[in-house]
Design a protein around this motif. Structure first.
Motif, PDB file in Angstrom:
ATOM      1  N   ILE A   1       0.832  -1.203   0.000  1.00  0.00           N
ATOM      2  CA  ILE A   1       0.000   0.000   0.000  1.00  0.00           C
ATOM      3  C   ILE A   1       0.870   1.257   0.000  1.00  0.00           C
ATOM      4  N   PHE A   2       1.811   1.325   0.885  1.00  0.00           N
ATOM      5  CA  PHE A   2       2.709   2.474   0.998  1.00  0.00           C
ATOM      6  C   PHE A   2       4.154   1.994   0.816  1.00  0.00           C
ATOM      7  N   PRO A   3       4.747   2.162  -0.398  1.00  0.00           N
ATOM      8  CA  PRO A   3       6.131   1.727  -0.579  1.00  0.00           C
ATOM      9  C   PRO A   3       7.069   2.583   0.271  1.00  0.00           C
ATOM     10  N   PRO A   4       8.176   2.003   0.739  1.00  0.00           N
ATOM     11  CA  PRO A   4       9.095   2.780   1.593  1.00  0.00           C
ATOM     12  C   PRO A   4       9.731   3.911   0.779  1.00  0.00           C
ATOM     13  N   LYS A   5      10.021   5.007   1.434  1.00  0.00           N
ATOM     14  CA  LYS A   5      10.658   6.158   0.780  1.00  0.00           C
ATOM     15  C   LYS A   5      12.107   5.820   0.455  1.00  0.00           C
ATOM     16  N   ARG A   6      12.531   6.186  -0.758  1.00  0.00           N
ATOM     17  CA  ARG A   6      13.912   5.931  -1.174  1.00  0.00           C
ATOM     18  C   ARG A   6      14.737   7.187  -0.975  1.00  0.00           C
ATOM     19  N   SER A   7      15.963   6.985  -0.544  1.00  0.00           N
ATOM     20  CA  SER A   7      16.875   8.098  -0.328  1.00  0.00           C
ATOM     21  C   SER A   7      17.538   8.476  -1.656  1.00  0.00           C
ATOM     22  N   PRO A   8      17.722   9.767  -1.975  1.00  0.00           N
ATOM     23  CA  PRO A   8      18.370  10.179  -3.223  1.00  0.00           C
ATOM     24  C   PRO A   8      19.905  10.078  -3.159  1.00  0.00           C
ATOM     25  N   TRP A   9      20.463   9.814  -1.979  1.00  0.00           N
ATOM     26  CA  TRP A   9      21.914   9.824  -1.830  1.00  0.00           C
ATOM     27  C   TRP A   9      22.649   8.763  -2.644  1.00  0.00           C
ATOM     28  N   PRO A  10      22.189   7.546  -2.739  1.00  0.00           N
ATOM     29  CA  PRO A  10      22.927   6.581  -3.581  1.00  0.00           C
ATOM     30  C   PRO A  10      22.990   7.025  -5.051  1.00  0.00           C
ATOM     31  N   TYR A  11      21.902   7.594  -5.537  1.00  0.00           N
ATOM     32  CA  TYR A  11      21.888   8.084  -6.923  1.00  0.00           C
ATOM     33  C   TYR A  11      22.839   9.265  -7.099  1.00  0.00           C
ATOM     34  N   ALA A  12      22.873  10.140  -6.108  1.00  0.00           N
ATOM     35  CA  ALA A  12      23.758  11.300  -6.183  1.00  0.00           C
ATOM     36  C   ALA A  12      25.232  10.863  -6.166  1.00  0.00           C
ATOM     37  N   ILE A  13      25.563   9.888  -5.352  1.00  0.00           N
ATOM     38  CA  ILE A  13      26.948   9.414  -5.276  1.00  0.00           C
ATOM     39  C   ILE A  13      27.359   8.768  -6.594  1.00  0.00           C
ATOM     40  N   VAL A  14      26.492   7.948  -7.158  1.00  0.00           N
ATOM     41  CA  VAL A  14      26.786   7.314  -8.448  1.00  0.00           C
ATOM     42  C   VAL A  14      26.922   8.380  -9.535  1.00  0.00           C
TER      43      VAL A  14
ATOM     44  N   VAL B   1      30.197   9.084 -11.949  1.00  0.00           N
ATOM     45  CA  VAL B   1      30.072   9.056 -13.411  1.00  0.00           C
ATOM     46  C   VAL B   1      30.553  10.378 -14.012  1.00  0.00           C
ATOM     47  N   LEU B   2      30.164  11.496 -13.423  1.00  0.00           N
ATOM     48  CA  LEU B   2      30.608  12.804 -13.917  1.00  0.00           C
ATOM     49  C   LEU B   2      32.121  12.971 -13.772  1.00  0.00           C
ATOM     50  N   PHE B   3      32.676  12.509 -12.662  1.00  0.00           N
ATOM     51  CA  PHE B   3      34.117  12.588 -12.470  1.00  0.00           C
ATOM     52  C   PHE B   3      34.855  11.750 -13.510  1.00  0.00           C
ATOM     53  N   ALA B   4      34.377  10.537 -13.770  1.00  0.00           N
ATOM     54  CA  ALA B   4      35.004   9.675 -14.770  1.00  0.00           C
ATOM     55  C   ALA B   4      34.909  10.305 -16.160  1.00  0.00           C
ATOM     56  N   ALA B   5      33.792  10.937 -16.478  1.00  0.00           N
ATOM     57  CA  ALA B   5      33.646  11.611 -17.776  1.00  0.00           C
ATOM     58  C   ALA B   5      34.609  12.787 -17.881  1.00  0.00           C
ATOM     59  N   TYR B   6      34.776  13.533 -16.803  1.00  0.00           N
ATOM     60  CA  TYR B   6      35.702  14.674 -16.793  1.00  0.00           C
ATOM     61  C   TYR B   6      37.146  14.190 -17.004  1.00  0.00           C
ATOM     62  N   ILE B   7      37.559  13.158 -16.288  1.00  0.00           N
ATOM     63  CA  ILE B   7      38.911  12.619 -16.438  1.00  0.00           C
ATOM     64  C   ILE B   7      39.106  12.081 -17.853  1.00  0.00           C
ATOM     65  N   GLY B   8      38.111  11.405 -18.384  1.00  0.00           N
ATOM     66  CA  GLY B   8      38.198  10.895 -19.754  1.00  0.00           C
ATOM     67  C   GLY B   8      38.348  12.011 -20.770  1.00  0.00           C
ATOM     68  N   SER B   9      37.615  13.102 -20.584  1.00  0.00           N
ATOM     69  CA  SER B   9      37.745  14.230 -21.520  1.00  0.00           C
ATOM     70  C   SER B   9      39.104  14.899 -21.397  1.00  0.00           C
ATOM     71  N   MET B  10      39.652  14.973 -20.192  1.00  0.00           N
ATOM     72  CA  MET B  10      40.983  15.555 -20.018  1.00  0.00           C
ATOM     73  C   MET B  10      42.056  14.682 -20.667  1.00  0.00           C
ATOM     74  N   VAL B  11      41.932  13.368 -20.545  1.00  0.00           N
ATOM     75  CA  VAL B  11      42.891  12.454 -21.173  1.00  0.00           C
ATOM     76  C   VAL B  11      42.798  12.580 -22.692  1.00  0.00           C
ATOM     77  N   TYR B  12      41.583  12.650 -23.210  1.00  0.00           N
ATOM     78  CA  TYR B  12      41.398  12.801 -24.658  1.00  0.00           C
ATOM     79  C   TYR B  12      42.029  14.108 -25.146  1.00  0.00           C
ATOM     80  N   GLN B  13      41.807  15.195 -24.438  1.00  0.00           N
ATOM     81  CA  GLN B  13      42.374  16.490 -24.819  1.00  0.00           C
ATOM     82  C   GLN B  13      43.904  16.451 -24.751  1.00  0.00           C
ATOM     83  N   ALA B  14      44.463  15.815 -23.743  1.00  0.00           N
ATOM     84  CA  ALA B  14      45.916  15.724 -23.618  1.00  0.00           C
ATOM     85  C   ALA B  14      46.506  14.892 -24.752  1.00  0.00           C
ATOM     86  N   MET B  15      45.812  13.864 -25.181  1.00  0.00           N
ATOM     87  CA  MET B  15      46.313  13.029 -26.267  1.00  0.00           C
ATOM     88  C   MET B  15      46.249  13.756 -27.610  1.00  0.00           C
ATOM     89  N   GLN B  16      45.377  14.735 -27.758  1.00  0.00           N
ATOM     90  CA  GLN B  16      45.243  15.468 -29.008  1.00  0.00           C
ATOM     91  C   GLN B  16      46.248  16.614 -29.119  1.00  0.00           C
TER      92      GLN B  16
END
Length: 167
Positions: free
Chosen positions: A15-28, A32-47
């Protein structure tokens, strides 16, 4: 009893599903954003194009002591080797000292552009009877050039390096 029924009703996940915390999604998302930033920096350095100052820098380092002896020998001349740039007439005059007059001079003049190795070029050192050689600088790109004069006279090596700024 109504309170008990209400609490039981509230704890029923159907009837009432338990409330989910947004923190696990925020941490993930942060990872993901950090990995994308590092990947873009590596790509730029290689170019990025990284030019070495000289392709044969290791061989030049091995000949360093010989070069230092040639520089000391050039500095010990009674009158110095002169490099004069005349901006108005767009020419560079190389003048060897009178002490070297009448002797066979062999060598080269290396025009080295630190910012772009594609512009580097060498000319043979061929002074006239008055110990001068004139080089036209009108086709050279404006900016900083390093002129390296490397020559031998009577089996002795001489070397002079001087910066030249063209407008």
């Amino acid at each position: 009893m109504t309170v008990l029924k209400f609490n039981k009703l509230m704890s029923n996940p159907a009837i009432f599903p338990p409330k989910r915390s947004p923190w696990p999604y925020a941490i993930v998302a942060v990872f993901v954003l950090f990995a994308a930033y590092i990947g873009s920096m590596v790509y730029q350095a290689m170019q990025t194009d990284v030019n070495l100052v000289s392709a044969d820098y290791y061989q030049q380092e091995l000949a360093h002591q010989q070069r230092m002896d040639a520089v000391a020998r050039t500095a010990a001349l009674a009158t110095p080797v002169q490099l004069r740039h005349e901006a108005a007439s767009r020419r560079l005059t190389l003048e060897l000292p009178a002490a070297l007059a009448g002797q066979t001079v062999q060598g080269q003049v290396h025009f080295f552009r630190p910012s772009d190795k594609a512009l580097d070029f060498k000319l043979p050192l061929q002074p006239a009877a008055d110990r001068r050689q004139v080089v036209n600088t009108s086709k050279m790109a404006p900016g900083l050039w390093r002129v390296q004069l490397d020559f031998t006279v009577g089996g002795q090596a001489y070397f002079l390096e001087q910066d030249l700024t063209l407008n």
